[in-house]
Enzyme design. Structure first.
Site: not given
Ligand code: ADP
Ligand code: MG
Ligand code: ZN
Length: 581
Positions: A46, A69, A72-73
């Site tokens: 992304r 969402g 970031k992780s």
């Molecule tokens: P944040 O910490 O930014 O709130 P998360 O790391 O928890 O978000 O990720 C949110 C969702 O996005 C997770 O279900 C993850 O699997 C999904 N995700 C992360 N990167 C991608 C990607 N490159 N393509 C599709 N889904 C992704």
């Molecule tokens: Mg997070």
């Protein structure tokens, strides 16, 4: 103690230099791609993910600001998997940690954790494995108090560092460092020890909400000399934001929605979000009756039906999904042209996320929310048990009631983003129809309403918002009508005034619980006593369109009952307000 690098660090890299990190010709690029696919089962990055990962893999310290969402992780998990040794992850909540561990386990990535509830044996094993070159784990999750309080952990980290096994440090929810942020956590203050003890290990701070001053503060507290900050904007420039009023007298939102879909969104894909499972069924049926290809979607459907609806919608065999918020996970259809909320969301965060499913292909798309007075209280009873649920709901109500600020700016400010007005480009209803509101004095109205609520209180009665509305409009029992001041304002105006008083704290919510239901009432808010003060006045901004009455009426107190001969000197003033140039 915090380190003394008080000098603000200059931009560590120019835009030009940063561009380099979007490429995939690094020595680790093949490995990244392969693990993204094989381990994380994702097809592509992304926005900002690859840049963040390449910077971190290059050993740079980094702050990553990205909406919740957005992913970031992955920016530390993928580097962890692609590096020798392990990544230390600091997380504020054990529940977040558990979610992550469960997810990582499901994709076969070895991760362990240390927190207050870890058993002695588990802690001992983890501490031993930290320096064991054969140890399999790639990520070690800890709470900040472990870093602050466990000397043993620090000394094992020191050993791991010296053995070259500490590959990276990730500090999740990094804004918790700063007292100026919104969830300051004292133990985060002590995390500066990490960079002081392990200066060669790249640190990655992650957050969804941080202003630049909060980030500066975090940088100082964490002793990161020159971090690069990557900020994903919350501004989705291709989305048009609009709020439409739902009239409690004659709710024609359904016919409005169906007309929109038939005309403006003919043959285009979209989502209509509704409040409840029942609404999903009825609204969907209503739209079908109007000849639209719509299907309901909610948590209570069986899994096959759900995935069938999703599949058919994804392949354009269904035009509209009428869904509860259960329709969200894993939705990444690119060409969603409209997201219509038949009922407001429970918070701005939720609204941003739900409406944000529109226009992922970066082409224009619309986000329309129907704002109805009664819906506020339907949602209120639902979120009452949630921590700060009420407050968050009011931010959404404020977004809808607002008539003079750009919708984008309301969202941006909510996420602590610095906002420049030209960022909207007339892509919201407020900017497009600018100036279409009046400021009215509602002091006397507030007094009338407070009197109604007080009177009920003195009779040991509680009034629902509907009761308050009707009583003020003179539809209560005759006996009551004699004792209060009624109004001839329209229902929409009455509702707008009550909402404004709720937002401004002159009225507030009151609940009572039975095992089956939560009842919702209005009571006096914390600012109600101010009305006793003769010189205290309250104003609100009202939109001019959507009001059936002519606007002057709003400002003139036309009342029945004892105050029929209203003193002109006391009568509220209407001011037209020019938009700031
Ligand atoms: P944040 O910490 O930014 O709130 P998360 O790391 O928890 O978000 O990720 C949110 C969702 O996005 C997770 O279900 C993850 O699997 C999904 N995700 C992360 N990167 C991608 C990607 N490159 N393509 C599709 N889904 C992704
Ligand atoms: Mg997070
Ligand atoms: Zn705008």
């Amino acid at each position: 103690e915090p380190c003394d690098s008080t000098q603000p660090s200059g931009p560590a890299m120019t835009k030009q230099e940063l561009l380099r990190y979007e490429k995939d010709d690094f020595s680790w690029s093949t490995k990244l791609k392969q693990n993204l696919k094989d381990v994380f089962q994702l097809s592509k990055f992304r926005p900002l993910q690859l840049k963040a990962i390449n910077l971190s893999m290059s050993g740079k310290d980094l702050f990553l600001v990205m909406p919740t969402g957005r992913g970031k992780s992955l920016c530390y998990q993928l580097p962890a998997v692609c590096s020798e040794g392990f990544t230390l992850v600091v997380t504020p909540l054990v529940s977040l940690m558990e979610d992550q561990l469960m997810y990582l386990k499901s994709i076969d990535v070895e991760a362990v954790s240390l927190n207050a509830s870890s058993s002695k044996e588990h802690a001992k094993m983890v501490l031993a494995e930290m320096t064991d070159t054969k140890a399999p784990f790639k990520l070690l999750y800890v709470t900040p108090e472990k870093i602050a309080k466990s000397k043993l952990l620090m000394s094992r980290l020191e050993k791991a560092y010296n053995a070259g096994r500490l590959s990276r440090i990730a500090v999740d929810e990094v804004h918790c460092c700063s007292q100026w942020g919104h969830d300051f956590r004292p133990d985060y203050k002590l995390l500066g020890i990490l960079k002081r003890q392990f200066p060669k290990v790249p640190l990655l701070g992650l957050t969804a909400t941080a202003t630049s001053s909060v980030l500066k503060d975090c940088q100082k507290i964490l002793c990161v000399p020159e971090p690069i900050t990557l900020t994903a904007s919350f501004n989705r420039t291709n989305l048009y934001y609009e709020v439409r009023l739902k009239d409690s007298n004659s709710d024609d939102s359904i016919s409005d929605i169906s007309t929109l879909i038939k005309e403006r969104y003919k043959d285009q894909s979209g989502i209509v979000y509704v409040f409840s499972q029942k609404d999903a069924e009825t609204v969907s049926a209503d739209l079908q009756k109007k000849g639209l290809n719509a299907s309901p979607y909610h948590a209570n459907m069986n899994p096959e039906d759900k995935s069938q609806v999703h599949r058919k919608w994804a392949t354009n065999k269904i035009q509209v999904v009428v869904a509860t918020v259960a329709f969200g996970m894993g939705i990444d259809k690119a060409d969603v042209r409209f997201v219509i909320h038949h009922t407001i969301s429970k918070s701005i965060e939720n609204y941003y996320q739900e409406s944000g499913r529109a226009g992922r292909d970066d082409k224009p798309a619309d986000c329309i929310v129907y704002f109805g007075f009664n819906d506020i209280f339907r949602i209120s009873t639902m979120v009452v048990m949630e921590n700060v649920g009420q407050q968050k709901l009011l931010t959404m109500v404020d977004y809808c009631q607002n008539v003079d600020r750009c919708r984008r700016s309301v969202i941006a400010v909510h996420f602590d983003e610095v906002w420049k007005d030209e960022g909207c480009n007339e892509m919201c209803d407020v900017c497009r129809h600018g100036n279409d509101y009046i400021t009215v004095d509602i002091t006397q109205h507030a007094k009338d309403l407070v009197q109604i609520v007080e009177l009920a209180g003195s009779l040991d009665e509680k009034l629902t918002p509907l009761k308050v509305t009707e009583t003020w409009m003179g539809k209560g029992p005759a006996k009551r009508r004699k004792m209060i001041q009624t109004t001839t304002l329209s229902r929409l105006e009455v509702e707008a005034i009550i909402t404004s008083l709720l937002l401004q704290g002159y009225l507030s919510e009151d609940f009572s619980f039975t095992p089956y239901t939560t009842y919702f009432y209005l009571k006096l808010g914390r600012k109600a006593p101010l009305l006793k003060n003769q010189s205290h006045s309250i104003t609100m901004k009202m939109r001019r369109t959507g009001l059936d009455a002519n606007t002057v009426k709003v400002s003139q107190v036309k009342t029945k009952g004892k105050r029929s001969g209203v003193n002109a000197a006391n009568s509220p003033v209407t001011k037209k307000v020019k938009k700031d140039l």
